[in-house]
Design a protein around this motif. Structure first.
Motif, mmCIF file in Angstrom:
data_model
loop_
_atom_site.group_PDB
_atom_site.id
_atom_site.type_symbol
_atom_site.label_atom_id
_atom_site.label_comp_id
_atom_site.label_asym_id
_atom_site.label_seq_id
_atom_site.Cartn_x
_atom_site.Cartn_y
_atom_site.Cartn_z
ATOM 1 N N VAL A 1 -3.217 39.538 20.203
ATOM 2 C CA VAL A 1 -2.748 40.784 19.583
ATOM 3 C C VAL A 1 -3.214 40.971 18.146
ATOM 4 O O VAL A 1 -3.098 42.081 17.606
ATOM 5 C CB VAL A 1 -1.206 40.872 19.630
ATOM 6 C CG1 VAL A 1 -0.698 40.791 21.052
ATOM 7 C CG2 VAL A 1 -0.563 39.795 18.773
ATOM 8 N N LEU A 2 -3.735 39.917 17.511
ATOM 9 C CA LEU A 2 -4.141 40.036 16.115
ATOM 10 C C LEU A 2 -5.645 40.226 15.968
ATOM 11 O O LEU A 2 -6.434 39.739 16.786
ATOM 12 C CB LEU A 2 -3.701 38.791 15.331
ATOM 13 C CG LEU A 2 -2.198 38.651 15.076
ATOM 14 C CD1 LEU A 2 -1.900 37.327 14.400
ATOM 15 C CD2 LEU A 2 -1.679 39.817 14.231
ATOM 16 N N TYR B 1 -3.760 37.142 7.188
ATOM 17 C CA TYR B 1 -2.649 37.166 8.122
ATOM 18 C C TYR B 1 -1.338 36.910 7.366
ATOM 19 O O TYR B 1 -1.325 36.246 6.326
ATOM 20 C CB TYR B 1 -2.842 36.118 9.210
ATOM 21 C CG TYR B 1 -4.123 36.304 9.994
ATOM 22 C CD1 TYR B 1 -4.138 37.059 11.163
ATOM 23 C CD2 TYR B 1 -5.318 35.728 9.560
ATOM 24 C CE1 TYR B 1 -5.315 37.238 11.881
ATOM 25 C CE2 TYR B 1 -6.498 35.908 10.266
ATOM 26 C CZ TYR B 1 -6.494 36.665 11.419
ATOM 27 O OH TYR B 1 -7.662 36.844 12.121
ATOM 28 N N TYR C 1 8.910 36.209 11.816
ATOM 29 C CA TYR C 1 8.164 37.426 12.119
ATOM 30 C C TYR C 1 6.681 37.236 11.764
ATOM 31 O O TYR C 1 6.318 36.345 10.999
ATOM 32 C CB TYR C 1 8.708 38.619 11.323
ATOM 33 C CG TYR C 1 10.168 38.909 11.535
ATOM 34 C CD1 TYR C 1 10.579 39.869 12.453
ATOM 35 C CD2 TYR C 1 11.150 38.232 10.795
ATOM 36 C CE1 TYR C 1 11.948 40.156 12.636
ATOM 37 C CE2 TYR C 1 12.501 38.499 10.968
ATOM 38 C CZ TYR C 1 12.890 39.464 11.895
ATOM 39 O OH TYR C 1 14.216 39.741 12.070
ATOM 40 N N SER D 1 3.076 39.874 10.892
ATOM 41 C CA SER D 1 2.627 41.240 10.623
ATOM 42 C C SER D 1 1.591 41.646 11.660
ATOM 43 O O SER D 1 0.661 40.884 11.970
ATOM 44 C CB SER D 1 2.020 41.339 9.226
ATOM 45 O OG SER D 1 1.476 42.625 9.028
ATOM 46 N N MET D 2 1.743 42.848 12.218
ATOM 47 C CA MET D 2 0.823 43.336 13.237
ATOM 48 C C MET D 2 -0.566 43.618 12.676
ATOM 49 O O MET D 2 -1.565 43.461 13.367
ATOM 50 C CB MET D 2 1.375 44.610 13.881
ATOM 51 C CG MET D 2 2.616 44.384 14.712
ATOM 52 S SD MET D 2 2.324 43.170 16.017
ATOM 53 C CE MET D 2 0.946 43.896 16.865
ATOM 54 N N ALA E 1 -6.194 46.107 12.882
ATOM 55 C CA ALA E 1 -5.211 45.825 13.929
ATOM 56 C C ALA E 1 -5.921 45.774 15.269
ATOM 57 O O ALA E 1 -7.025 46.306 15.432
ATOM 58 C CB ALA E 1 -4.121 46.888 13.952
ATOM 59 N N TRP F 1 2.040 49.207 19.498
ATOM 60 C CA TRP F 1 3.280 48.549 19.870
ATOM 61 C C TRP F 1 4.472 49.509 19.856
ATOM 62 O O TRP F 1 4.423 50.575 19.237
ATOM 63 C CB TRP F 1 3.569 47.378 18.929
ATOM 64 C CG TRP F 1 3.602 47.761 17.475
ATOM 65 C CD1 TRP F 1 4.674 48.230 16.771
ATOM 66 C CD2 TRP F 1 2.497 47.742 16.559
ATOM 67 N NE1 TRP F 1 4.308 48.493 15.478
ATOM 68 C CE2 TRP F 1 2.980 48.192 15.306
ATOM 69 C CE3 TRP F 1 1.154 47.368 16.654
ATOM 70 C CZ2 TRP F 1 2.171 48.298 14.181
ATOM 71 C CZ3 TRP F 1 0.331 47.468 15.556
ATOM 72 C CH2 TRP F 1 0.840 47.923 14.322
ATOM 73 N N HIS G 1 9.899 44.207 22.774
ATOM 74 C CA HIS G 1 8.711 44.595 22.016
ATOM 75 C C HIS G 1 7.559 44.707 22.998
ATOM 76 O O HIS G 1 7.318 43.773 23.783
ATOM 77 C CB HIS G 1 8.376 43.544 20.945
ATOM 78 C CG HIS G 1 9.405 43.444 19.868
ATOM 79 N ND1 HIS G 1 9.455 42.398 18.980
ATOM 80 C CD2 HIS G 1 10.450 44.264 19.532
ATOM 81 C CE1 HIS G 1 10.456 42.569 18.132
ATOM 82 N NE2 HIS G 1 11.079 43.701 18.459
ATOM 83 N N TYR H 1 3.397 45.545 23.671
ATOM 84 C CA TYR H 1 2.090 45.527 22.994
ATOM 85 C C TYR H 1 0.981 45.916 23.975
ATOM 86 O O TYR H 1 0.830 45.288 25.026
ATOM 87 C CB TYR H 1 1.768 44.127 22.465
ATOM 88 C CG TYR H 1 2.786 43.524 21.536
ATOM 89 C CD1 TYR H 1 2.623 43.594 20.154
ATOM 90 C CD2 TYR H 1 3.891 42.841 22.037
ATOM 91 C CE1 TYR H 1 3.548 43.012 19.303
ATOM 92 C CE2 TYR H 1 4.827 42.265 21.184
ATOM 93 C CZ TYR H 1 4.655 42.350 19.816
ATOM 94 O OH TYR H 1 5.559 41.776 18.975
ATOM 95 N N SER I 1 -10.769 44.942 17.575
ATOM 96 C CA SER I 1 -9.905 45.362 16.480
ATOM 97 C C SER I 1 -10.447 46.640 15.834
ATOM 98 O O SER I 1 -11.645 46.929 15.910
ATOM 99 C CB SER I 1 -9.796 44.250 15.436
ATOM 100 O OG SER I 1 -11.048 44.010 14.824
ATOM 101 N N ARG J 1 4.349 46.817 9.612
ATOM 102 C CA ARG J 1 5.450 46.373 10.445
ATOM 103 C C ARG J 1 5.339 44.877 10.773
ATOM 104 O O ARG J 1 4.261 44.341 10.997
ATOM 105 C CB ARG J 1 5.470 47.174 11.745
ATOM 106 C CG ARG J 1 6.501 46.754 12.771
ATOM 107 C CD ARG J 1 7.936 46.887 12.274
ATOM 108 N NE ARG J 1 8.237 48.228 11.776
ATOM 109 C CZ ARG J 1 9.470 48.679 11.585
ATOM 110 N NH1 ARG J 1 10.502 47.897 11.866
ATOM 111 N NH2 ARG J 1 9.656 49.889 11.103
#
Length: 948
Positions: free
Chosen positions: A8-9, A15, A51, A53-54, A74, A78, A121, A123, A129, A163
């Motif tokens: 997802v990253l 990061y 947490y 970060s997206m 990104a 999400w 959540h 995704y 990206s 977020r």
């Protein structure tokens, strides 16, 4: 966790991990995902809510700050769906149902879903990206569509580039007395950016602030643009109105009312019912079955009304037309439209399973007959793998389920002698075409290894989807084990026992070309034997060798075709060496042209720096395809000799198993031609190694290559540069003809060899030259006949005859002459000779040596008796090294009348040295005259004068 975050990253930027505990915020920045995971581990170990970060953040900003303005890249979109008694969704199951309906309506894949502890959540992971400017308009559109379709997601979260969301495999400590796990639920959710944007639908023209910063491709613009297609969860879904009605009280109360009370139904509600039936597979019967009891029924009017509906009406519309019914529906909140109650998966027919594709590289049309999938799996009408539901189970398990959206199946079982049982698989991708690959069975039974194996081919699946696919493949294995025997995986290219021919992963047979799965040992070389570009462009390059003065290059190039016929000659291999004293003569280019017949011009070219064992392995892999070795100039004399024997013997060394007292299967066997290049003569190298290298020399044809002065370097560079984009095309065409006309081809080969032997006067001694020459000419004739080359083969034949005649004179047979061998040994050991008189002087004392050795004493010559003594041990070693028969040498001397005997002799007698007797050959030199004492003593005088 690692797998999820890597998915997802983005792959670049700074990061961010965040920990929150008792109102205190701890923020950590890293420049790579492994370090991020370490920070996450530290935060979680401190029992803080964890947490990430997206977005990654701009790496140029120092110190980094988690601000939307600093957002860098990104790789996902999400949603955050809150669940609980006071939330929009009372339970997580209701949230998942609503999300599933949302995806079904839009034709989106199921996203990666994470149980956040108190919610979900979701995704959707992109294939690449993107930057914030590209991401934000699509995120805003996603937020709007959620509102439009009553999916209750946190709107501020969806478009927030700064977020942070909870990390799976951590803990939600919001309620310290009841901490909850954060864990994966389902889905894989990967999608192309354009497909995702198209599924959401383009913004209205007035929504300029939400305009997309890119053009959606034409073939996607209509995807999801109407209500019907958005309601379909993939193109294999169909809907049956009769199925909805058959549910009665368990189905839709609104449709049941319309169907059963046609006389009382008003037009707007009737139209709503038509909108559902219109988009079902039984539309033609259903729209009339729900209308023909009305007093004003008209067949044509019903047809018109139904056709005007743009898509199935939603539950919200039905509720607005007839309120009070939907509030008690058991399906409320699960579906967006009652049409979903009639969902069925359209199963592929036998006709559907015949698929035609266009190869993106070669533009060849290929037809695939997709086999029937093993129970309980089946193929959708338009592709994809589905699992049949069990009607005796729960509603979810009772429905047919999509396992993987593209065609993916096992073609056959195979056995690899190295890695064991293997599966040959086929994957159809919508944009990349068909990929065929093999996976060891042991990998299929290991989740991590199986996921990695299919991911390498482009299958992005996670979690339970991997489990489903593993079960699917295991069903294939069991079915194939019952149906057929495992095939043997090919560990070599070239000819098979069935007289088919393997080129890379293609098998040329009399019935066509089919896929031939390679073993693990040859996978790398297989990747080099591919096709690319245009055949006419390739021909424009190689026909350059038809120029006058380039006969050596043309003949060598034609050997690239002829090598495949080596198994049908009386020899196992041969070497052709291209030699020139300088660079820039095109030796390496010829080798690359040969490689380009079958695959990549440069990557197939072996280098001198490659180890000897790697060369032997490559010969075994190529088997009958030509091998090319560039610049053997610096290869040692010994290795050149070894290579000459190895190539013509056709196999590598036999070896023992490491764990048992058994011999390994030797896969390093071959029958091929090797084309080498050098800046000096291989003949000279062999002479420097041995006195009599005739055996090796007769295995080599050496061709002197001259620089072409008639064309500029710019011209030839541009011409031969085309090979990098046009290669591997001619070999398959050539082999299709050879495989289908093998008898005629072998007749031609025998005829060419007979003509060549007669014209050049070749006999058994020149058998390697004869076979090599015939292969080159035969290969050239066939290639010419097929239109693959435009080279004057007759001119090349006449040139070759002249060359071989000259070579026969240069490499004359060495007579079996004992005196010659003995003389060569003496000259090789000129500094190891003692010359003395055996008889004492007039005083009865030993006479002083006339010549003493400067090194080890190996030879003794008595001037007065003419007797020659040679140490047997060293002479035998010399004979062995130079491939001279010791026994034949002695026998030849005796047959010529020379007295030869084996004696014990004190070689140092008459000197100050004291040494015991040794085994020696005694030769009476009164007859042989092999030892010229005067000349040797004169050599001593010359050396002494030079020293003075």
């Amino acid at each position: 966790m690692t797998e999820f975050l890597s998915a997802v990253l983005a792959d670049s930027g700074t990061y961010c991990a965040v920990g929150i505990k008792l109102g205190k915020i701890r923020t950590r920045f890293t420049d790579n995902i492994p370090s991020l995971i370490q920070e996450i581990g530290d935060i979680h170990a401190a029992q803080a809510d964890t947490y990430f970060s997206m977005f990654t953040f701009d790496p140029e900003i120092d110190p980094p700050r988690r601000l939307a303005a600093n957002a860098h890249r990104a790789k996902a979109f999400w949603l955050d769906l809150d669940c609980g008694p006071t939330k929009d969704y009372a339970t997580r199951d209701l949230a998942m149902a609503a999300l599933g309906q949302f995806c079904a309506d839009l034709g989106l894949p199921q996203p990666i879903c994470i149980n956040s502890g108190n919610g979900v959540h979701a995704y959707w992971v992109l294939s690449e990206s993107i930057n914030k400017d590209t991401w934000l308009p699509v995120a805003k559109r996603l937020k709007d569509v959620c509102v439009e379709r009553s999916l209750f997601a946190d709107p501020s979260c969806t478009t927030d580039a700064a977020r942070i969301l909870r990390v799976p495999e951590t803990t939600n400590f919001k309620n310290s007395e009841n901490p909850l796990p954060v864990q994966y639920i389902a889905g894989d959710g990967q999608i192309d950016l354009f497909e995702f944007a198209a599924a959401l639908g383009a913004p209205e023209p007035s929504q300029t602030d939400n305009a997309l910063p890119f053009e959606v491709p034409e073939h996607l613009k209509n995807a999801g643009s109407d209500a019907t297609s958005r309601a379909l969860m993939g193109q294999n879904n169909t809907y049956r109105f009769a199925k909805i009605i058959a549910l009665k009280a368990e189905g839709c109360g609104q449709l049941n009312h319309i169907y059963e009370h046609q006389l009382q139904v008003e037009e707007p509600l009737w139209r709503a019912g038509l909108s559902v039936a219109q988009h079902c597979v039984d539309r033609d019967e259903s729209i009339h079955a729900m209308s023909n009891q009305h007093g004003s029924y008209s067949h044509s009017e019903t047809e018109r009304k139904a056709s005007e509906t743009k898509g199935p009406y939603t539950c919200t519309v039905f509720d607005s037309l007839r309120s009070g019914v939907c509030k008690d529906c058991k399906h409320k909140g699960k579906f967006g439209s009652p049409i979903l109650l009639g969902k069925e998966i359209a199963e592929a027919t036998e006709e559907d399973n015949t698929v035609t594709t266009l190869d993106s590289g070669t533009k060849d049309v290929r037809v695939y007959n997709i086999p029937t999938f093993p129970f309980p799996f089946f193929r959708g009408k338009f592709g994809g793998v589905y699992r049949r539901g069990d009607p005796n189970k729960t509603e979810e398990e009772g429905n047919d389920k999509l396992i993987y959206e593209n065609d993916f199946y096992v073609v056959k079982r195979m056995h690899d002698p190295v890695v064991g049982e293997m599966l040959w698989m086929r994957l159809h991708l919508p944009q990349d075409g068909v990929r065929e690959f093999s996976v060891p069975l042991v990998s299929v039974l290991s989740k991590d290894r199986f996921r990695d194996a299919i991911a390498a081919q482009g299958m992005a699946v996670l979690g339970k989807s991997v489990d489903e696919l593993m079960f699917y493949v295991s069903r294939w294995v069991k079915e194939l084990q019952i149906m057929s025997q495992a095939e043997k995986v090919r560990s070599q290219f070239g000819w098979t026992d069935d007289k088919s021919f393997i080129i890379g992963d293609r098998e040329v047979t009399t019935t066509g070309v089919k896929y031939s799965p390679p073993s693990a040992a040859i996978m790398h070389t297989c990747s080099l034997l591919t096709k690319k570009g245009d055949l006419d462009e390739w021909k424009s390059v190689v026909n350059f060798y038809n120029n006058s003065g380039m006969e050596a290059q043309a003949f060598t190039f034609m050997l690239g075709f002829g090598s495949v016929l080596m198994p049908f000659t009386q020899v196992r291999g041969g070497i052709v060496n291209l030699m020139s004293s300088g660079s820039g003569t095109g030796k390496s280019t010829v080798q690359m042209a040969i490689n380009s017949i079958w695959g990549h011009p440069f990557e197939l070219l072996l280098q001198n720096d490659d180890t000897y064992n790697s060369k032997i392995h490559r010969f075994g892999v190529l088997n009958n395809l030509p091998a090319t070795i560039d610049e053997v100039t610096n290869m040692s004399d010994t290795v050149v000799s070894q290579l000459a024997y190895a190539i013509t013997q056709g196999r590598g060394k036999n070896r023992m198993e490491s764990q048992s007292n058994a011999e390994r299967i030797n896969h390093t066997t071959w029958r091929l031609l090797a084309i080498t290049s050098s800046n000096s003569s291989l003949y000279d190298k062999l002479f420097s190694l041995k006195e009599f290298p005739e055996a090796e020399m007769m295995r080599i044809i050496e061709l002197r290559v001259h620089r072409d002065e008639s064309h500029s370097k710019e011209f030839t560079d541009a011409l031969f540069g085309k090979m990098t984009d046009n290669f591997g095309l001619a070999g398959e065409i050539f082999m299709k003809y050879v495989v289908n006309n093998l008898t005629d081809v072998l007749d031609l080969l025998r005829d060419v060899q007979l003509r060549l032997d007669t014209a050049a006067g070749l006999g058994q001694r020149e058998r390697f030259w004869s076979a090599t020459g015939a292969l080159g000419i035969t290969g050239g004739l066939i290639a010419q006949q097929l239109g693959l080359i435009d080279i004057d083969v007759k001119r090349i034949f006449n040139w070759l005859v002249t060359l071989l005649k000259v070579n026969r004179g240069d490499v004359k047979a060495t007579p079996v002459d004992g005196s010659t061998s003995l003389g060569s040994f003496i000259m090789a050991n000129i500094n190891n000779i003692l010359i003395v008189r055996d008889a004492p002087n007039e005083n009865g004392l030993p006479t002083a040596p006339i010549r003493e050795p400067r090194g080890e004493l190996l030879i003794r010559y008595e001037l007065d008796t003419k007797r020659l003594f040679i140490g047997q041990k060293k002479f035998k070693e010399w004979c062995s090294k130079n491939q001279v028969s010791y026994h034949e040498t002695v026998s030849n001397l005796r047959n010529s009348g020379v007295h030869v005997d084996s004696v014990k002799k004190r070689m140092a007698k008459g000197t100050m040295m004291s040494a015991p007797p040794v085994n020696a050959l005694l030769i009476d030199d009164t007859i042989s005259r092999v030892f010229d004492a005067e000349a040797i003593m004169a050599m001593k005088d010359d050396s002494e004068r030079e020293a003075a």
